[in-house]
Design a protein around this motif. Structure first.
Motif, mmCIF file in Angstrom:
data_model
loop_
_atom_site.group_PDB
_atom_site.id
_atom_site.type_symbol
_atom_site.label_atom_id
_atom_site.label_comp_id
_atom_site.label_asym_id
_atom_site.label_seq_id
_atom_site.Cartn_x
_atom_site.Cartn_y
_atom_site.Cartn_z
ATOM 1 N N VAL A 122 0.847 -1.197 0.000
ATOM 2 C CA VAL A 122 0.000 0.000 0.000
ATOM 3 C C VAL A 122 0.881 1.245 0.000
ATOM 4 C CG1 VAL A 122 -1.808 1.302 1.197
ATOM 5 C CG2 VAL A 122 -1.850 -1.201 1.244
ATOM 6 N N ILE A 123 1.940 1.234 0.800
ATOM 7 C CA ILE A 123 2.840 2.384 0.909
ATOM 8 C C ILE A 123 3.439 2.751 -0.443
ATOM 9 C CG2 ILE A 123 5.030 3.149 1.946
ATOM 10 C CD1 ILE A 123 4.164 1.473 4.462
ATOM 11 N N LYS A 124 3.659 1.779 -1.303
ATOM 12 C CA LYS A 124 4.238 2.049 -2.628
ATOM 13 C C LYS A 124 3.335 2.921 -3.498
ATOM 14 C CE LYS A 124 6.767 -2.280 -2.522
ATOM 15 N NZ LYS A 124 6.926 -3.610 -3.133
ATOM 16 N N PHE A 125 2.060 3.016 -3.157
ATOM 17 C CA PHE A 125 1.127 3.863 -3.912
ATOM 18 C C PHE A 125 1.194 5.332 -3.494
ATOM 19 C CE2 PHE A 125 -0.852 -0.313 -4.535
ATOM 20 C CZ PHE A 125 -1.181 -0.268 -5.873
ATOM 21 N N VAL A 126 1.887 5.631 -2.399
ATOM 22 C CA VAL A 126 2.010 7.016 -1.931
ATOM 23 C C VAL A 126 3.136 7.677 -2.720
ATOM 24 C CG1 VAL A 126 2.454 8.541 0.030
ATOM 25 C CG2 VAL A 126 1.231 6.378 0.387
ATOM 26 N N PRO A 127 2.828 8.726 -3.512
ATOM 27 C CA PRO A 127 3.883 9.392 -4.287
ATOM 28 C C PRO A 127 4.899 10.073 -3.362
ATOM 29 C CG PRO A 127 1.693 10.023 -5.069
ATOM 30 C CD PRO A 127 1.507 9.279 -3.782
ATOM 31 N N ALA A 128 6.114 10.219 -3.845
ATOM 32 C CA ALA A 128 7.152 10.902 -3.076
ATOM 33 C C ALA A 128 6.656 12.294 -2.684
ATOM 34 C CB ALA A 128 8.431 11.009 -3.903
ATOM 35 N N GLY A 129 6.823 12.631 -1.423
ATOM 36 C CA GLY A 129 6.417 13.935 -0.925
ATOM 37 C C GLY A 129 4.956 14.043 -0.540
ATOM 38 N N ALA A 130 4.167 13.026 -0.851
ATOM 39 C CA ALA A 130 2.734 13.044 -0.511
ATOM 40 C C ALA A 130 2.534 12.423 0.869
ATOM 41 C CB ALA A 130 1.923 12.296 -1.561
ATOM 42 N N ASP A 131 1.356 12.684 1.448
ATOM 43 C CA ASP A 131 1.094 12.139 2.776
ATOM 44 C C ASP A 131 0.000 11.081 2.791
ATOM 45 O OD1 ASP A 131 -1.087 13.752 2.336
ATOM 46 O OD2 ASP A 131 -0.903 14.893 4.185
ATOM 47 N N ALA A 132 -0.486 10.697 1.598
ATOM 48 C CA ALA A 132 -1.547 9.679 1.542
ATOM 49 C C ALA A 132 -1.596 9.068 0.141
ATOM 50 C CB ALA A 132 -2.899 10.300 1.889
ATOM 51 N N VAL A 133 -2.276 7.939 0.064
ATOM 52 C CA VAL A 133 -2.509 7.287 -1.222
ATOM 53 C C VAL A 133 -3.534 8.135 -1.996
ATOM 54 C CG1 VAL A 133 -3.367 5.210 -2.385
ATOM 55 C CG2 VAL A 133 -2.065 4.997 -0.250
ATOM 56 N N PRO A 134 -3.221 8.530 -3.234
ATOM 57 C CA PRO A 134 -4.179 9.316 -4.021
ATOM 58 C C PRO A 134 -5.433 8.502 -4.370
ATOM 59 C CG PRO A 134 -1.979 9.397 -5.001
ATOM 60 C CD PRO A 134 -1.952 8.355 -3.924
ATOM 61 N N PHE A 154 -5.375 5.358 4.888
ATOM 62 C CA PHE A 154 -4.457 5.418 3.754
ATOM 63 C C PHE A 154 -3.487 6.593 3.848
ATOM 64 C CE2 PHE A 154 -7.851 2.661 2.478
ATOM 65 C CZ PHE A 154 -7.164 1.617 1.889
ATOM 66 N N ARG A 155 -3.446 7.235 5.032
ATOM 67 C CA ARG A 155 -2.431 8.255 5.275
ATOM 68 C C ARG A 155 -1.097 7.545 5.521
ATOM 69 N NH1 ARG A 155 -5.430 10.531 9.771
ATOM 70 N NH2 ARG A 155 -3.413 10.267 10.815
ATOM 71 N N LEU A 156 -0.041 8.132 5.013
ATOM 72 C CA LEU A 156 1.277 7.508 5.112
ATOM 73 C C LEU A 156 1.682 7.237 6.557
ATOM 74 C CD1 LEU A 156 3.831 6.470 3.757
ATOM 75 C CD2 LEU A 156 4.702 8.826 3.731
ATOM 76 N N ASP A 157 1.443 8.183 7.461
ATOM 77 C CA ASP A 157 1.852 7.966 8.846
ATOM 78 C C ASP A 157 1.163 6.744 9.455
ATOM 79 O OD1 ASP A 157 -0.627 9.310 8.876
ATOM 80 O OD2 ASP A 157 -0.103 10.585 10.573
ATOM 81 N N ARG A 158 -0.107 6.561 9.170
ATOM 82 C CA ARG A 158 -0.831 5.396 9.702
ATOM 83 C C ARG A 158 -0.355 4.099 9.061
ATOM 84 N NH1 ARG A 158 -7.149 6.465 10.485
ATOM 85 N NH2 ARG A 158 -6.973 4.337 11.275
#
Length: 183
Positions: A122-134, A154-158
């Motif tokens: 799932v994390i691989k779907f988060v673009p560089a510099g973004a904070d969540a999966v689009p 789907f927030r990166l921190d979570r």
């Protein structure tokens, strides 16, 4: 004709498991893998006859541009996001695995490894510099339903917390198995 790429055998097998027979609903099938050529393009074919209803089934996947090195089990893919399972489907795989952790430590370790690896996908779907999966990374009805139920997951921190928690539990189980086996 371009086919969605299955990055590894583990990813292809998971896809097949998540797509039961449309005629009878059986998820069991004796899949045979072959390299085929379709309109001049090489593809991986997974074909089987459904044991539940005898329906012929086949899925075709594109081949990755480069081989993904196997680094333990499961190895779902390299650094790029999946083309055959969306972000919501991956989180559902993690949730399903984590909800069914058996009491046997060795088996529990395998299930937690799947949960950790699925969250890593799932994390691989988060673009560089973004904070969540689009939002456009949820292209299946199943994945969209998982996102709609709780988009904050789907927030990166979570996602990082969930991945690390599964990895920590997996590590602790490994230590417990070594300690128990050493007695």
């Amino acid at each position: 004709m371009a086919f969605a790429v299955a990055r590894t055998w583990d990813e292809a097998q998971l896809y097949l498991e998540l797509h039961p027979c449309p005629d009878c609903g059986s998820s069991e099938a004796p899949w045979e893998q072959a390299l085929v050529q379709i309109d001049g393009e090489l593809a991986a074919s997974y074909a089987a006859t459904c044991p539940g209803c005898s329906a012929a089934r086949e899925y075709l996947f594109g081949l990755p541009a480069r081989e993904t090195p196997v680094r333990g089990w499961p190895t779902f893919g390299g650094p790029e996001p999946s083309e055959i399972l969306d972000a919501g489907q991956w989180l559902d795989v993690a949730d399903t695995a984590a909800a069914a952790v058996p009491t046997d430590p060795a088996e529990a370790g395998k299930v937690l490894a799947v949960a950790r690896a699925a969250v890593a996908e799932v994390i691989k779907f988060v673009p560089a510099g973004a904070d969540a999966v689009p939002e456009d990374e949820f292209w299946t009805p199943e994945g969209q339903a998982v996102r709609a139920a709780e988009p904050g997951r789907f927030r990166l921190d979570r996602l990082l917390v969930a991945r690390d928690a599964y990895a920590d539990l997996h590590r602790r189980l490994g230590n417990e198995i070594r300690e128990t086996g050493a007695r």
